[in-house]
Design an enzyme around this catalytic site. Structure first.
Site, PDB file in Angstrom:
ATOM      1  N   ASP A 155      37.278  44.281  35.537  1.00  0.00           N
ATOM      2  CA  ASP A 155      37.809  44.974  34.363  1.00  0.00           C
ATOM      3  C   ASP A 155      36.809  44.806  33.226  1.00  0.00           C
ATOM      4  O   ASP A 155      35.794  44.133  33.378  1.00  0.00           O
ATOM      5  CB  ASP A 155      39.201  44.439  33.977  1.00  0.00           C
ATOM      6  CG  ASP A 155      39.150  42.987  33.496  1.00  0.00           C
ATOM      7  OD1 ASP A 155      38.475  42.180  34.163  1.00  0.00           O
ATOM      8  OD2 ASP A 155      39.756  42.661  32.464  1.00  0.00           O
ATOM      9  N   HIS A 469      36.561  45.081  43.905  1.00  0.00           N
ATOM     10  CA  HIS A 469      37.412  45.633  42.835  1.00  0.00           C
ATOM     11  C   HIS A 469      36.619  45.490  41.541  1.00  0.00           C
ATOM     12  O   HIS A 469      36.774  44.538  40.791  1.00  0.00           O
ATOM     13  CB  HIS A 469      38.728  44.847  42.777  1.00  0.00           C
ATOM     14  CG  HIS A 469      39.712  45.369  41.774  1.00  0.00           C
ATOM     15  ND1 HIS A 469      40.599  46.378  42.050  1.00  0.00           N
ATOM     16  CD2 HIS A 469      39.956  45.032  40.480  1.00  0.00           C
ATOM     17  CE1 HIS A 469      41.350  46.631  40.987  1.00  0.00           C
ATOM     18  NE2 HIS A 469      40.972  45.824  40.013  1.00  0.00           N
ATOM     19  N   ASP A 514      38.108  43.445  52.180  1.00  0.00           N
ATOM     20  CA  ASP A 514      36.979  44.098  51.505  1.00  0.00           C
ATOM     21  C   ASP A 514      37.400  45.526  51.176  1.00  0.00           C
ATOM     22  O   ASP A 514      36.902  46.487  51.757  1.00  0.00           O
ATOM     23  CB  ASP A 514      35.733  44.065  52.391  1.00  0.00           C
ATOM     24  CG  ASP A 514      34.530  44.675  51.671  1.00  0.00           C
ATOM     25  OD1 ASP A 514      34.612  44.853  50.427  1.00  0.00           O
ATOM     26  OD2 ASP A 514      33.532  44.978  52.340  1.00  0.00           O
ATOM     27  N   GLU A 523      38.032  40.972  43.752  1.00  0.00           N
ATOM     28  CA  GLU A 523      37.436  41.266  42.454  1.00  0.00           C
ATOM     29  C   GLU A 523      36.187  40.386  42.297  1.00  0.00           C
ATOM     30  O   GLU A 523      35.865  39.558  43.168  1.00  0.00           O
ATOM     31  CB  GLU A 523      38.443  41.019  41.298  1.00  0.00           C
ATOM     32  CG  GLU A 523      37.959  41.628  39.994  1.00  0.00           C
ATOM     33  CD  GLU A 523      39.033  41.760  38.902  1.00  0.00           C
ATOM     34  OE1 GLU A 523      40.221  41.518  39.158  1.00  0.00           O
ATOM     35  OE2 GLU A 523      38.646  42.118  37.773  1.00  0.00           O
TER      36      GLU A 523
HETATM   37  O1  G3I Z   1      46.809  26.405  40.360  1.00  0.00           O
HETATM   38  C1  G3I Z   1      47.845  26.950  41.185  1.00  0.00           C
HETATM   39  C2  G3I Z   1      48.051  26.103  42.397  1.00  0.00           C
HETATM   40  O2  G3I Z   1      48.497  24.833  42.024  1.00  0.00           O
HETATM   41  C3  G3I Z   1      49.045  26.790  43.329  1.00  0.00           C
HETATM   42  O3  G3I Z   1      49.151  26.068  44.527  1.00  0.00           O
HETATM   43  C4  G3I Z   1      48.571  28.197  43.634  1.00  0.00           C
HETATM   44  C5  G3I Z   1      49.545  28.984  44.484  1.00  0.00           C
HETATM   45  O4  G3I Z   1      49.219  30.369  44.461  1.00  0.00           O
HETATM   46  O5  G3I Z   1      48.404  28.887  42.451  1.00  0.00           O
HETATM   47  C6  G3I Z   1      47.437  28.341  41.594  1.00  0.00           C
HETATM   48  O6  G3I Z   1      47.377  29.156  40.471  1.00  0.00           O
HETATM   49  C7  G3I Z   1      46.718  30.380  40.617  1.00  0.00           C
HETATM   50  C8  G3I Z   1      45.644  30.406  39.562  1.00  0.00           C
HETATM   51  O7  G3I Z   1      45.043  31.655  39.528  1.00  0.00           O
HETATM   52  C9  G3I Z   1      44.576  29.367  39.879  1.00  0.00           C
HETATM   53  O8  G3I Z   1      43.500  29.440  39.004  1.00  0.00           O
HETATM   54  C10 G3I Z   1      47.706  31.516  40.455  1.00  0.00           C
HETATM   55  O9  G3I Z   1      48.566  31.568  41.563  1.00  0.00           O
HETATM   56  C11 G3I Z   1      46.969  32.824  40.327  1.00  0.00           C
HETATM   57  O10 G3I Z   1      47.859  33.868  40.030  1.00  0.00           O
HETATM   58  C12 G3I Z   1      45.918  32.736  39.234  1.00  0.00           C
HETATM   59  O11 G3I Z   1      45.119  33.863  39.295  1.00  0.00           O
HETATM   60  C13 G3I Z   1      44.343  34.192  38.169  1.00  0.00           C
HETATM   61  C14 G3I Z   1      44.513  35.696  37.945  1.00  0.00           C
HETATM   62  O12 G3I Z   1      43.645  36.108  36.906  1.00  0.00           O
HETATM   63  C15 G3I Z   1      45.925  36.091  37.622  1.00  0.00           C
HETATM   64  O13 G3I Z   1      46.341  35.497  36.460  1.00  0.00           O
HETATM   65  C16 G3I Z   1      42.884  33.867  38.467  1.00  0.00           C
HETATM   66  O14 G3I Z   1      42.700  32.460  38.508  1.00  0.00           O
HETATM   67  C17 G3I Z   1      41.977  34.467  37.421  1.00  0.00           C
HETATM   68  O15 G3I Z   1      40.652  34.306  37.836  1.00  0.00           O
HETATM   69  C18 G3I Z   1      42.298  35.944  37.251  1.00  0.00           C
HETATM   70  O16 G3I Z   1      41.528  36.426  36.237  1.00  0.00           O
HETATM   71  C19 G3I Z   1      41.428  37.846  36.112  1.00  0.00           C
HETATM   72  C20 G3I Z   1      41.771  38.169  34.668  1.00  0.00           C
HETATM   73  O17 G3I Z   1      43.139  37.900  34.458  1.00  0.00           O
HETATM   74  C21 G3I Z   1      41.401  39.586  34.312  1.00  0.00           C
HETATM   75  N1  G3I Z   1      40.039  39.865  34.659  1.00  0.00           N
HETATM   76  C22 G3I Z   1      39.743  39.667  36.048  1.00  0.00           C
HETATM   77  C23 G3I Z   1      40.022  38.271  36.496  1.00  0.00           C
HETATM   78  C24 G3I Z   1      39.735  38.056  37.966  1.00  0.00           C
HETATM   79  O18 G3I Z   1      40.660  38.584  38.843  1.00  0.00           O
HETATM   80  O1  9MR Z   2      42.328  45.978  37.761  1.00  0.00           O
HETATM   81  C1  9MR Z   2      42.935  44.805  37.248  1.00  0.00           C
HETATM   82  C2  9MR Z   2      42.050  43.607  37.507  1.00  0.00           C
HETATM   83  O2  9MR Z   2      40.817  43.785  36.885  1.00  0.00           O
HETATM   84  C3  9MR Z   2      42.762  42.352  37.085  1.00  0.00           C
HETATM   85  O3  9MR Z   2      42.060  41.197  37.451  1.00  0.00           O
HETATM   86  C4  9MR Z   2      44.118  42.259  37.720  1.00  0.00           C
HETATM   87  C5  9MR Z   2      44.799  41.022  37.185  1.00  0.00           C
HETATM   88  O4  9MR Z   2      46.144  41.113  37.114  1.00  0.00           O
HETATM   89  O5  9MR Z   2      44.871  43.414  37.476  1.00  0.00           O
HETATM   90  C6  9MR Z   2      44.258  44.614  37.897  1.00  0.00           C
HETATM   91  O6  9MR Z   2      45.057  45.696  37.518  1.00  0.00           O
HETATM   92  C7  9MR Z   2      46.126  45.969  38.376  1.00  0.00           C
HETATM   93  C8  9MR Z   2      47.426  45.625  37.699  1.00  0.00           C
HETATM   94  O7  9MR Z   2      47.482  44.245  37.415  1.00  0.00           O
HETATM   95  C9  9MR Z   2      48.574  46.041  38.558  1.00  0.00           C
HETATM   96  N1  9MR Z   2      48.494  47.449  38.906  1.00  0.00           N
HETATM   97  C10 9MR Z   2      47.256  47.791  39.583  1.00  0.00           C
HETATM   98  C11 9MR Z   2      46.052  47.442  38.762  1.00  0.00           C
HETATM   99  C12 9MR Z   2      44.749  47.679  39.568  1.00  0.00           C
HETATM  100  O8  9MR Z   2      44.466  49.008  39.742  1.00  0.00           O
END
Ligand code: G3I
Ligand code: 9MR
Ligand code: ZN
Length: 541
Positions: A155, A469, A514, A523
């Site tokens: 994103d 992604h 993939d 991503e």
């Molecule tokens: O730490 C817990 C762990 O204790 C547990 O066992 C496990 C079970 O699923 O979850 C762990 O937490 C996870 C956490 O990441 C760990 O860092 C959450 O489930 C998981 O939802 C969370 O995901 C994060 C995601 O955003 C959703 O919030 C990712 O770390 C984080 O890298 C990702 O970041 C996104 C940004 O929001 C938007 N830009 C892209 C980026 C990458 O996808």
């Molecule tokens: O595209 C978004 C990605 O960059 C973010 O890491 C992610 C985190 O939540 O969300 C993606 O967006 C999705 C949204 O959360 C749910 N609907 C589909 C979107 C992707 O096309």
């Protein structure tokens, strides 16, 4: 096996160093294997694989095929008695130089606010993006210049804390392994004097400086549109209003840490800039002192982009204090380090939410003579104990890495590379090469020695990720994705619709697709790339 042509013999698809350990992993029946020199077809080595490890995270029957005895540079592949063949790979003195450059170059491709020109970006060139001022959330009349920096990921959001983690990894890599950064990337700013890694980090540091609130020293959490744009929208076409989310303690602590670090690292190259970074770090520290207990950031109403929530800011404060102490030697900062070290937060973690490990490293790198004896000893011993745990877990794993089944979470490849970084830190403080060997096994996993036979870095290896992604890679009409980007990797939580539909019941390490719709497994982000730069740099010195 799920994919018909999934190869049962997996290797680091880049290769192995001439003098190092060389192991392929065979999934299935143990067998005699041969290492074939690709050009001549001659057998360079013949051996028998080890007994099986029934590997829970991957679901594999994993056998190790050790061909460390092959020490002649060249291109090879491994062949089983059943006719199975691995990807071809090199044996060379420094096999990971191009990979390190590619991983670092990815940050150039993540740049925001500027045109990526054909000269530097090749087919992945695009126009300047996100050049408008940002609206300060809750103050519609207030707009600020927040142009520049790196996009976070697939994103186009720009998030202060994750940005600081990415810079920290790159600057640490440079501090520990400067020789690995001698070659130019090259970048538009390359001047033959300043290492390119510092020029690239300056892009993000300059942006972070704009994210500091005038007057208070607090740091805005992020700059994003209200919601994510469509998946095929190119950066220059993402023209929705930009919003500056409120100041958070986590962002301010991360900012103070990384600016204090920059003040130290840039000092020999640009003293005025170093002074500016230090003043910014000190202003952020003042904000932290004036705001001892603040709730963690949550998305303001109307904003649905990445939250990067963090309920505990003690670790970010610890990192800030430790870097300020390392850079200035100030007693106040030393006292703060000692007080914060008593708080219960992970001291050896390098995640975007758990930054305590950076504080530990900064304090240890200040040197024993500058430190309080008991705290230095306990942090060092704790670091080595953590590294020992990772070594033990890797020994039990079929693919020789430290992740247990429950560690295959969103961004598991960050954990793979963070753990390798921690092992290399342990090597640095102990001189024990066994830690480096284990770290290298983690790089082998990333580059293809995994149950899916995939290289998780775009553009590198025989079967790299092809459909990340990543909006520019989806929208640009170029067949190949932007190169040098680390994919998030398997997430057993099946957190997006695509994997939830297609991967039910898979073992943890196979919960990866993939496919460009799989934002939870495929991503890319700046802070998944950065620890990989650190790890490859260690093996390029
Ligand atoms: O730490 C817990 C762990 O204790 C547990 O066992 C496990 C079970 O699923 O979850 C762990 O937490 C996870 C956490 O990441 C760990 O860092 C959450 O489930 C998981 O939802 C969370 O995901 C994060 C995601 O955003 C959703 O919030 C990712 O770390 C984080 O890298 C990702 O970041 C996104 C940004 O929001 C938007 N830009 C892209 C980026 C990458 O996808
Ligand atoms: O595209 C978004 C990605 O960059 C973010 O890491 C992610 C985190 O939540 O969300 C993606 O967006 C999705 C949204 O959360 C749910 N609907 C589909 C979107 C992707 O096309
Ligand atoms: Zn942009």
């Amino acid at each position: 096996m799920s994919t018909p042509d999934l190869r049962s013999i997996t290797v680091n698809q880049i290769g192995y160093s001439t003098e190092g350990v060389k192991i392929a992993i065979i999934n299935g029946e143990g067998q005699d294997f041969r290492v074939i020199h690709e050009e001549t077809g001659t057998v360079a080595y013949a051996g028998k694989s080890s007994a099986a490890v029934l590997d829970k995270p991957s679901g594999a029957r994993a056998h190790a095929a050790d061909f460390s005895e092959v020490r002649t540079a060249g291109r090879y592949y491994v062949e089983g008695e059943d006719g199975a063949v691995s990807a071809s790979f090199v044996i060379a003195d420094k096999p990971y130089q191009e990979l390190q450059q590619g991983l670092l170059k990815a940050f150039y491709y993540f740049r925001c606010g500027v045109e990526l020109t054909g000269e530097y970006a090749g087919p992945w060139a695009h126009g300047p993006c996100h050049t408008a001022e940002g609206i300060v959330h809750g103050q519609p009349e207030k707009r600020l210049d927040c142009c520049g920096g790196w996009h976070d990921a697939g994103d186009y959001g720009k998030y202060s804390g994750p940005g600081a983690k990415a810079i920290a990894d790159l600057l640490l890599a440079y501090e520990l392994y400067p020789a690995a950064f001698a070659a130019a990337v090259p970048l538009p700013e390359s001047d033959g004097r300043t290492p390119d890694v510092l020029l690239e980090c300056k892009v993000e540091l300059d942006w972070l400086l704009k994210m500091q609130e005038a007057g208070t020293g607090g740091v805005y959490h992020k700059l994003t549109t209200l919601s994510f744009p469509g998946l095929d929208v190119m950066p220059e076409d993402d023209t929705a209003e930009l919003y500056i989310s409120p100041v958070s303690a986590a962002a301010t602590g991360d900012f103070a840490g990384v600016m204090a670090m920059a003040a130290r690292v840039y000092e020999p190259y640009d003293q005025a800039y170093a002074r500016r970074c230090l003043a910014a770090a000190q202003a952020a520290w003042t904000w932290l002192e004036q705001h001892p207990g603040v709730p963690g950031f949550t998305n303001p109403p109307g904003i649905t982009t990445g939250e990067y929530g963090d309920g505990n800011d003690q670790d970010e404060r610890f990192w800030a204090a430790a870097e300020l102490y390392r850079t200035t030697g100030g007693d106040d900062y030393h006292e703060a380090v000692q007080a914060l070290a008593k708080q219960p937060f992970p001291k050896y973690s390098l995640g975007w939410a758990d930054m305590g490990g950076y504080g530990t490293l900064a304090y240890l790198l200040s040197g024993e003579s500058a430190a309080q004896t008991a705290l230095y000893a306990s942090l060092k011993q704790g670091l080595l104990a953590e590294a020992d745990r990772l070594v033990r877990q890797s020994r039990d794993d079929g693919y020789r890495i430290s992740l247990r089944e429950e560690d295959y979470i969103w961004g598991s490849n960050m954990l793979v590379m963070n753990n390798a970084m921690l092992l290399l830190a342990a090597e640095h403080f102990s001189g024990n090469p066994a830690y480096a060997g284990c770290a290298l096994d983690h790089l082998h996993y990333l580059m293809g020695r995994n149950v899916l036979d995939i290289s998780y870095v775009t553009g590198f290896g025989d079967r790299p990720v092809m459909h990340p992604h990543h909006r520019p890679s989806v929208g640009d009409g170029v067949a190949d994705p932007v190169p040098g980007m680390v994919s998030g990797g398997p997430d057993r939580g099946l957190h997006d619709e695509y994997v939830a539909l297609h991967l039910q019941g898979k073992p943890a390490a196979q919960c990866f697709a993939d496919h460009d719709l799989s934002y939870s497994t495929n991503e890319v982000t700046i802070y998944w790339n950065s620890p990989a730069v650190f790890v490859t740099a260690r093996f390029n010195v």
